[in-house]
Design a protein around this motif. Structure first.
Motif, PDB file in Angstrom:
ATOM      1  N   ALA A 117      17.559  23.924  -3.491  1.00 53.93           N
ATOM      2  CA  ALA A 117      17.196  25.318  -3.237  1.00 53.93           C
ATOM      3  C   ALA A 117      15.675  25.474  -3.119  1.00 53.93           C
ATOM      4  CB  ALA A 117      17.744  26.206  -4.352  1.00 53.93           C
ATOM      5  N   ILE A 118      14.929  24.753  -3.945  1.00 52.93           N
ATOM      6  CA  ILE A 118      13.463  24.852  -3.906  1.00 52.93           C
ATOM      7  C   ILE A 118      12.928  24.301  -2.576  1.00 52.93           C
ATOM      8  CG2 ILE A 118      11.311  23.990  -4.945  1.00 52.93           C
ATOM      9  CD1 ILE A 118      12.861  23.979  -7.665  1.00 52.93           C
ATOM     10  N   VAL A 119      13.412  23.116  -2.231  1.00 47.38           N
ATOM     11  CA  VAL A 119      12.869  22.420  -1.065  1.00 47.38           C
ATOM     12  C   VAL A 119      13.269  23.096   0.255  1.00 47.38           C
ATOM     13  CG1 VAL A 119      13.132  20.226   0.178  1.00 47.38           C
ATOM     14  CG2 VAL A 119      12.567  20.206  -2.231  1.00 47.38           C
ATOM     15  N   THR A 120      14.426  23.744   0.290  1.00 44.12           N
ATOM     16  CA  THR A 120      14.902  24.341   1.556  1.00 44.12           C
ATOM     17  C   THR A 120      14.710  25.857   1.593  1.00 44.12           C
ATOM     18  OG1 THR A 120      17.149  24.671   0.737  1.00 44.12           O
ATOM     19  CG2 THR A 120      16.700  22.548   1.787  1.00 44.12           C
ATOM     20  N   ARG A 121      13.899  26.394   0.677  1.00 39.69           N
ATOM     21  CA  ARG A 121      13.876  27.865   0.560  1.00 39.69           C
ATOM     22  C   ARG A 121      13.346  28.581   1.800  1.00 39.69           C
ATOM     23  NH1 ARG A 121       9.433  26.052  -2.632  1.00 39.69           N
ATOM     24  NH2 ARG A 121       7.526  27.310  -2.433  1.00 39.69           N
ATOM     25  N   LYS A 122      12.591  27.847   2.632  1.00 45.57           N
ATOM     26  CA  LYS A 122      12.079  28.498   3.860  1.00 45.57           C
ATOM     27  C   LYS A 122      13.118  28.417   4.979  1.00 45.57           C
ATOM     28  CE  LYS A 122       7.551  29.028   2.570  1.00 45.57           C
ATOM     29  NZ  LYS A 122       7.035  28.021   1.643  1.00 45.57           N
ATOM     30  N   ASN A 147      22.485  29.865   2.266  1.00 45.46           N
ATOM     31  CA  ASN A 147      22.247  28.568   1.629  1.00 45.46           C
ATOM     32  C   ASN A 147      23.509  27.708   1.574  1.00 45.46           C
ATOM     33  OD1 ASN A 147      21.589  26.465  -0.386  1.00 45.46           O
ATOM     34  ND2 ASN A 147      19.672  27.613  -0.407  1.00 45.46           N
ATOM     35  N   PRO A 148      23.425  26.446   2.036  1.00 41.83           N
ATOM     36  CA  PRO A 148      24.594  25.549   2.011  1.00 41.83           C
ATOM     37  C   PRO A 148      25.201  25.386   0.615  1.00 41.83           C
ATOM     38  CG  PRO A 148      22.841  24.584   3.328  1.00 41.83           C
ATOM     39  CD  PRO A 148      22.261  25.815   2.702  1.00 41.83           C
ATOM     40  N   LEU A 149      24.400  25.650  -0.424  1.00 37.30           N
ATOM     41  CA  LEU A 149      24.938  25.508  -1.795  1.00 37.30           C
ATOM     42  C   LEU A 149      26.061  26.502  -2.076  1.00 37.30           C
ATOM     43  CD1 LEU A 149      21.595  25.147  -3.751  1.00 37.30           C
ATOM     44  CD2 LEU A 149      23.393  23.411  -3.610  1.00 37.30           C
ATOM     45  N   LEU A 150      26.169  27.506  -1.232  1.00 43.72           N
ATOM     46  CA  LEU A 150      27.236  28.495  -1.433  1.00 43.72           C
ATOM     47  C   LEU A 150      28.547  28.019  -0.806  1.00 43.72           C
ATOM     48  CD1 LEU A 150      25.145  31.681  -0.627  1.00 43.72           C
ATOM     49  CD2 LEU A 150      25.623  30.688  -2.870  1.00 43.72           C
ATOM     50  N   PHE A 162       5.330  27.982  -5.407  1.00 48.01           N
ATOM     51  CA  PHE A 162       5.676  29.329  -4.955  1.00 48.01           C
ATOM     52  C   PHE A 162       4.386  30.094  -4.668  1.00 48.01           C
ATOM     53  CE2 PHE A 162       9.429  28.079  -7.441  1.00 48.01           C
ATOM     54  CZ  PHE A 162      10.410  28.309  -6.480  1.00 48.01           C
ATOM     55  N   SER A 163       4.348  30.755  -3.513  1.00 49.79           N
ATOM     56  CA  SER A 163       3.157  31.542  -3.160  1.00 49.79           C
ATOM     57  C   SER A 163       3.197  32.860  -3.929  1.00 49.79           C
ATOM     58  CB  SER A 163       3.147  31.818  -1.655  1.00 49.79           C
ATOM     59  OG  SER A 163       4.240  32.655  -1.328  1.00 49.79           O
ATOM     60  N   LYS A 164       2.059  33.555  -3.890  1.00 40.84           N
ATOM     61  CA  LYS A 164       1.973  34.880  -4.543  1.00 40.84           C
ATOM     62  C   LYS A 164       3.059  35.800  -3.996  1.00 40.84           C
ATOM     63  CE  LYS A 164      -1.131  35.661  -7.722  1.00 40.84           C
ATOM     64  NZ  LYS A 164      -1.098  34.302  -8.138  1.00 40.84           N
ATOM     65  N   GLU A 165       3.203  35.790  -2.638  1.00 39.96           N
ATOM     66  CA  GLU A 165       4.224  36.682  -2.029  1.00 39.96           C
ATOM     67  C   GLU A 165       5.617  36.324  -2.512  1.00 39.96           C
ATOM     68  OE1 GLU A 165       2.366  35.512   1.683  1.00 39.96           O
ATOM     69  OE2 GLU A 165       1.086  36.016  -0.027  1.00 39.96           O
TER      70      GLU A 165
END
Ligand code: A3P
Length: 320
Positions: free
Chosen positions: A80-85, A92-95, A238-241
């Motif tokens: 989830a972290i690596v593919t968040r963009k 998400n395929p994890l679902l 993680f960016s500020k946004e």
């Protein structure tokens, strides 16, 4: 080529036959000792091939663990972290697939060294191998490795239940007492557990920029903090946004035990269908709690396990 392959398989079988082996109680399983760790013969053949052929890329990220220490969760979080963009909460395929299906398993999917089974956009791969047994190029190419471990008593209880559910199929399980005895003798799948943990612990001390060492209990206590650590470690902070949008919270919630274990795919789905590793997804979700061992482990067993862990980890700075 085919003859070469057959020849190699025969050579490997002979090699495995010469290794020390032990029958696992009443089960039909044998574990063989190789480089100080215990494996089933089927996995050993794959490990030989992996060690011989696998060529790591410096961008590869390994998700490593001993079985039943939180692998399913760590894989989900890493993915989830690596593919968040690439994916959002709904795509998400994890679902739609258990995390084991979202990340290639080195000992099964990558043994030929060919990258055909890999998604070029996904740097992740997973392994249960101990640190010393990883293919050499993983170390020489300075690949990043994230590792999870867990209180051995919870790991043992988890493994015991997993084995019992498998025994409904074709694996006969021994008694829990016997299981504890095997553990204390170091004879568990990919064990001794203490050496597995120590290998990654020492590596994380020596090469902190390459090895991130995590504990299941700490992650349960503050998942958010740890997924931020993971994102920093993967060089994808993680960016500020993203923080303002609540992306870290979304990942934590999506990968929580409650959410994943209640997805239809994890309640009734299977993965690796038609292969020797075919598995019902629900086998990977039981309680997802810290301290369930108290319901299964007697005081005497607790003392025995704690004592051996204390002895083996003595002086390392690592405790459970
Ligand atoms: P229990 O048997 O104690 O419930 P592995 O993934 O390495 O096979 O480990 C399985 C253990 O992790 C099981 O522990 C399982 O319930 C737990 N688990 C699976 N998914 C989880 C999640 N998302 N969060 C926390 N624990 C999880």
């Amino acid at each position: 080529k085919e003859e070469d392959g057959i020849h190699k398989t025969q050579k490997n079988k002979k090699l495995i036959d010469k290794l020390p082996k032990e029958k696992m109680g009443a089960s039909s399983w044998y574990l063989h000792e190789y480089q100080g760790f215990w494996y089933t013969p089927g996995f050993l053949e794959k490990i030989f091939s992996l060690q011989e052929n696998f060529e790591a890329d410096p961008s590869d990220i390994l998700v490593c663990s001993s079985p039943k220490t939180g692998t399913t969760w760590l894989k989900a979080l890493s993915f989830a972290i690596v593919t968040r963009k690439r994916f959002d909460e709904s795509s998400n395929p994890l679902l739609k697939a258990v995390s084991h299906e979202c990340i290639p398993f080195m000992e099964f999917d990558l043994i030929t060294g060919s990258s055909t089974t890999r998604d070029p956009q996904l740097p992740l791969m997973a392994s249960h191998l101990p640190y010393i047994a990883l293919p050499e190029s993983v170390i020489t190419e300075n690949c990043k490795i994230v590792y999870i471990c867990r209180d051995p008593k919870d790991m043992l209880v988890s493994m015991w239940h997993f084995g019992k559910k498998l025994s409904l199929k074709d694996v006969q399980m021994t008694s829990f007492e016997k299981f504890v005895e095997y553990f204390c003798g170091g004879r568990t799948f990919y064990g001794p557990y203490w050496d597995h943990v120590l290998g990654y612990w020492k590596a994380s001390q020596e090469r902190p920029e390459n090895v991130l060492f995590l504990k299941y209990e700490d992650m349960k206590e503050d998942t958010l903090l740890h997924i931020k650590k993971m994102a920093d470690f993967f060089d994808q902070p993680f960016s500020k946004e993203e923080e303002i949008q609540g992306v870290p919270e979304e990942i934590t919630n999506m990968c929580s035990f409650e959410n994943l274990s209640n997805l239809e795919v994890n309640k009734s789905g299977k993965h690796r269908g038609g292969t020797p590793l075919e598995m019902d997804n629900n086998l990977y979700f039981r309680k997802g709690q810290v301290g369930d061992w108290k319901n299964h482990v007697t005081q005497e067993m607790k003392e025995q396990i704690d004592q051996i862990m204390d002895e083996k980890l003595y002086g390392s700075g690592l405790t459970f």
